[in-house]
Design a protein around this motif. Structure first.
Motif, mmCIF file in Angstrom:
data_model
loop_
_atom_site.group_PDB
_atom_site.id
_atom_site.type_symbol
_atom_site.label_atom_id
_atom_site.label_comp_id
_atom_site.label_asym_id
_atom_site.label_seq_id
_atom_site.Cartn_x
_atom_site.Cartn_y
_atom_site.Cartn_z
ATOM 1 N N GLY A 287 0.921 -1.201 -0.010
ATOM 2 C CA GLY A 287 0.067 0.158 -0.200
ATOM 3 C C GLY A 287 0.834 1.131 -0.061
ATOM 4 N N GLY A 288 2.053 1.314 0.728
ATOM 5 C CA GLY A 288 2.974 2.415 0.906
ATOM 6 C C GLY A 288 3.486 2.676 -0.631
ATOM 7 N N GLN A 289 3.958 1.442 -1.518
ATOM 8 C CA GLN A 289 4.405 1.872 -2.656
ATOM 9 C C GLN A 289 3.350 2.518 -3.471
ATOM 10 N N LEU A 290 2.083 1.685 -3.826
ATOM 11 C CA LEU A 290 1.128 2.272 -4.582
ATOM 12 C C LEU A 290 0.736 3.885 -4.252
ATOM 13 N N ALA A 291 0.506 4.233 -2.907
ATOM 14 C CA ALA A 291 0.409 5.857 -2.545
ATOM 15 C C ALA A 291 1.575 6.624 -3.011
ATOM 16 N N ASP A 292 2.860 5.943 -2.746
ATOM 17 C CA ASP A 292 3.922 6.859 -3.002
ATOM 18 C C ASP A 292 4.045 7.136 -4.494
ATOM 19 N N ARG A 293 3.705 6.114 -5.416
ATOM 20 C CA ARG A 293 3.731 6.312 -6.948
ATOM 21 C C ARG A 293 2.528 7.243 -7.391
ATOM 22 N N ALA A 294 1.362 7.185 -6.659
ATOM 23 C CA ALA A 294 0.334 7.880 -6.837
ATOM 24 C C ALA A 294 0.445 9.351 -6.569
ATOM 25 N N ARG A 295 1.145 9.607 -5.341
ATOM 26 C CA ARG A 295 1.333 10.726 -5.047
ATOM 27 C C ARG A 295 2.475 11.383 -6.020
ATOM 28 N N ARG A 296 3.424 10.721 -6.457
ATOM 29 C CA ARG A 296 4.454 11.291 -7.298
ATOM 30 C C ARG A 296 3.948 11.750 -8.692
ATOM 31 N N GLN A 297 2.818 10.889 -9.001
ATOM 32 C CA GLN A 297 2.420 10.961 -10.262
ATOM 33 C C GLN A 297 1.417 12.024 -10.294
ATOM 34 N N ALA A 298 0.689 12.503 -9.056
ATOM 35 C CA ALA A 298 -0.220 13.464 -9.052
ATOM 36 C C ALA A 298 0.696 14.747 -9.254
ATOM 37 N N ALA A 299 1.933 15.116 -8.469
ATOM 38 C CA ALA A 299 2.740 16.069 -8.512
ATOM 39 C C ALA A 299 3.335 16.279 -9.763
ATOM 40 N N LYS A 300 3.651 15.083 -10.586
ATOM 41 C CA LYS A 300 3.976 15.248 -11.700
ATOM 42 C C LYS A 300 3.232 15.868 -12.816
ATOM 43 N N PHE A 301 1.701 15.955 -12.770
ATOM 44 C CA PHE A 301 0.885 16.665 -13.307
ATOM 45 C C PHE A 301 0.767 18.183 -12.926
ATOM 46 N N GLY A 302 1.037 18.389 -11.837
ATOM 47 C CA GLY A 302 0.876 19.589 -11.169
ATOM 48 C C GLY A 302 0.006 19.742 -10.077
ATOM 49 N N ALA A 303 -0.383 18.888 -9.601
ATOM 50 C CA ALA A 303 -1.269 18.766 -8.363
ATOM 51 C C ALA A 303 -0.569 18.911 -7.015
ATOM 52 N N GLU A 304 -1.091 19.948 -6.068
ATOM 53 C CA GLU A 304 -0.692 20.310 -5.136
ATOM 54 C C GLU A 304 -1.213 19.153 -3.939
ATOM 55 N N VAL A 305 -0.135 18.788 -3.174
ATOM 56 C CA VAL A 305 -0.596 17.789 -1.972
ATOM 57 C C VAL A 305 -0.394 18.539 -0.721
ATOM 58 N N LEU A 306 -1.334 18.750 0.191
ATOM 59 C CA LEU A 306 -0.893 19.386 1.529
ATOM 60 C C LEU A 306 -1.269 18.131 2.480
ATOM 61 N N THR A 307 -0.355 18.179 3.551
ATOM 62 C CA THR A 307 -0.361 17.333 4.427
ATOM 63 C C THR A 307 -0.882 17.954 5.885
ATOM 64 N N THR A 308 -1.310 17.334 6.754
ATOM 65 C CA THR A 308 -1.514 17.704 8.130
ATOM 66 C C THR A 308 -2.346 18.919 8.235
ATOM 67 N N ARG A 309 -3.504 18.655 7.143
ATOM 68 C CA ARG A 309 -4.608 19.961 7.345
ATOM 69 C C ARG A 309 -5.847 19.247 7.310
ATOM 70 N N ASP A 310 -6.431 19.675 8.483
ATOM 71 C CA ASP A 310 -7.609 18.781 8.922
ATOM 72 C C ASP A 310 -8.662 19.660 8.576
ATOM 73 N N VAL A 311 -9.542 19.206 7.625
ATOM 74 C CA VAL A 311 -10.803 19.927 7.080
ATOM 75 C C VAL A 311 -11.941 19.830 7.984
#
Length: 555
Positions: A287-311
């Motif tokens: 699961g960690g590998q899949l998530a890491d690949r997907a996160r890098r893929q999203a960043a590659k296309f220009g998506a911002e990823v914010l962590t530790t922000r509680d909605v």
């Protein structure tokens, strides 16, 4: 064997057949020789000696390629020992077609990244694409210095466990030190910190963080917590498979996209030790590998990823959709996709809450796996996540007891996992059983099991209890804005139509789109969606479909 030199990262090939070994190195040098040191060895022991030398000199190793059939030490045994020296090197097994089943079995032993069938000609089709992907992943992990972040804490401290889990789930390498052991004591003295104030995190830059919050950790270890813009086309709330899928497809299709995650990308799936039924990964993927690949893929296309922000809230402000954060901040967009998934339900047995983080863990708690070596471990749950954890922990544990209230695993677990569990001798399935109490002093030492068929209770000594007891959506932040079912799952599309009538307050002339909630422009995807399939593939699919509907809404 070529002698290792400083500078370039190494790609090491191990094969006892000199002809094959030379062919591998020839193809590797042709493609990667300019950037990597290409090394070869003709036996596992010879290769391990070179790896030890590189470890002492601080020389990085990017990829290990080992032949399966080698005398004395086969490729699996070599890779297993090599993992201890260079855990972040990507691992590839060379195998003949007849040995494919052995290669697949090796996945659970050495966390194999790929296996290649011999011959691999032409390399442009069968070798280079595989290694290109592995090297991309390795370079991404190498951007963070390995083992430079240090965590000093107490063995049975809940917050120490949470800090380690936060770093691990965010793919941030760290080294763990126990506060009352010599090296931990030396580090605390150097940081000017007292053991009672643990955990202490020492960053790669040498800064000591005493009892840091997740937000402080994220800020100091390089995670993004602040958006670069004030208004977006799409806000994705939640970084599990559905949220990551939405971020990838949203950004790749030109939407200004930001993904907001409370803890770490991957969600519950990100804690899975091995996902084997996801399309396109016949060898399985953690699961960690899949998530890491997907996160890098999203960043590659220009998506911002914010962590530790509680909605904590959602507002409708004219055509804008606004999410509110726990720290008082807010973010606006044309559209929102709710992909917050679900959290594990709390176990009601007396003592469980008291020992959470001190022997009792919700989810896989991968950081605790090493401590399970040669011990009796108990896992509560009968779904795939519990089965995957049982298979993973069985590698080192003395016995893994899988405690299930149902009379059979068939009611909630995938067939392939049931078959795997049946073939592992140190996994014991305890059907029609549940945990009714937990006992201990400063940490868990004993649980009470009840056989629900006979009513008899049994004491079991253990220091590790992992809980996978179903899940519930955390959607209170949508109160008064979004319609949900009685259990809190978000309703969308046809489920909002009662006797053909549109939901209250719906002002558009059309009915809600398939994944659209009771608020136009706000969509839902993944496990938080009412009656969802609760599978990684379906969550990713809904994330992609929600983006298609976002485009339809914006048009």
């Amino acid at each position: 064997m070529s002698s290792p030199s400083a500078g370039k990262p190494a790609i090491l090939s191990v094969d006892d057949d000199p002809g094959v070994s030379r062919a591998v190195v020839r193809d590797l040098r042709r493609r990667y020789g300019a950037e990597y040191r290409i090394l070869r060895a003709e036996s596992g022991p010879q290769a391990l000696e070179a790896l030890r030398e590189m470890k002492l000199r601080g020389q990085p190793v990017a990829v290990l390629i080992a032949d399966y059939r080698m005398p004395g030490m086969d490729g699996i045994e070599f890779l297993e020992q090599a993992m201890d020296l260079h855990p972040y090197a990507r691992r590839v097994l060379l195998t003949a077609y007849a040995d494919t089943s052995a290669a697949i079995d090796a996945i659970n032993v050495v966390d194999l990244d790929h296996y290649l069938l011999k011959p691999w000609d032409p390399p442009e089709e069968k070798l280079y694409p595989v290694l290109d992907g592995l090297l991309d992943a390795w370079r991404s992990s190498e951007q963070r210095p390995v083992h430079e972040t240090k965590v000093i804490g107490n063995r049975w401290s809940p917050r120490s466990s949470q800090v380690r889990e936060f770093l691990a789930r965010n793919q941030l390498p760290y080294r763990w030190y126990v506060a009352d052991e010599p090296e931990g004591t030396r580090l605390l003295e150097a940081a000017g910190a007292d053991p009672v104030n643990c955990p202490v995190v020492i960053t790669s830059g040498g800064q000591a963080l005493v009892q840091p919050t997740d937000g402080e950790l994220a800020e100091h270890v390089g995670l993004s917590t602040t958006p670069t813009g004030e208004f977006y086309d799409l806000i994705v709330v939640g970084g599990g498979p559905a949220g990551l899928g939405a971020a990838v497809y949203g950004a790749s299709e030109g939407l200004r996209t930001v993904l907001v995650e409370r803890t770490a990308t991957g969600g519950q799936a990100g804690q899975s030790s091995r996902i084997e039924n996801y399309l396109g990964f016949p060898d399985g993927v953690s699961g960690g590998q899949l998530a890491d690949r997907a996160r890098r893929q999203a960043a590659k296309f220009g998506a911002e990823v914010l962590t530790t922000r509680d909605v904590v809230g959602l507002e409708v402000n004219g055509s804008a959709r606004t999410v509110r954060f726990a720290d008082g901040g807010r973010l606006c967009a044309h559209t929102v996709i709710i992909a917050t998934g679900v959290d594990y339900r709390r176990h009601p047995a007396p003592g469980v809450d008291e020992f959470t983080g001190r022997g009792v863990y919700y989810g896989s708690a991968m950081t605790e796996a090493f401590e399970c070596a040669d011990r009796d471990v108990y896992i509560v749950g009968g779904a795939n996540s519990a089965g995957q954890a049982a298979v993973f922990l069985s590698r080192n544990a003395k016995t893994v007891h899988l405690v299930v209230r149902a009379d059979t695993l068939e009611k909630s677990m995938s067939h392939y996992l049931i078959q795997q569990i049946a073939q592992i001798p140190n996994i014991r399935v305890r059907a029609r059983t549940e945990v009714v109490a937990a006992h201990g002093d400063d940490h868990l030492t004993q649980i009470i099991l009840r056989d629900n068929e006979s009513g008899l209770e049994e004491k079991a000594d253990t220091e590790r209890l992992f809980l996978f007891i179903g899940a519930a959506p955390q959607t209170d932040w949508l109160d008064g804005v979004i319609e949900r079912d009685a259990a809190g799952y978000v309703l969308a599309g046809p489920d909002l139509m009662v006797e053909g009538e549109r939901p209250a307050g719906w002002e558009l002339p059309r009915p809600p789109h398939h994944l659209e909630t009771s608020v136009p422009g706000v969509f839902v995807a993944g496990d938080v969606h009412a009656d969802s399939a609760k599978r990684v593939a379906s969550a990713v699919g809904e994330g992609a479909m929600a983006v298609m509907l976002v485009h339809r809404y914006l048009a």
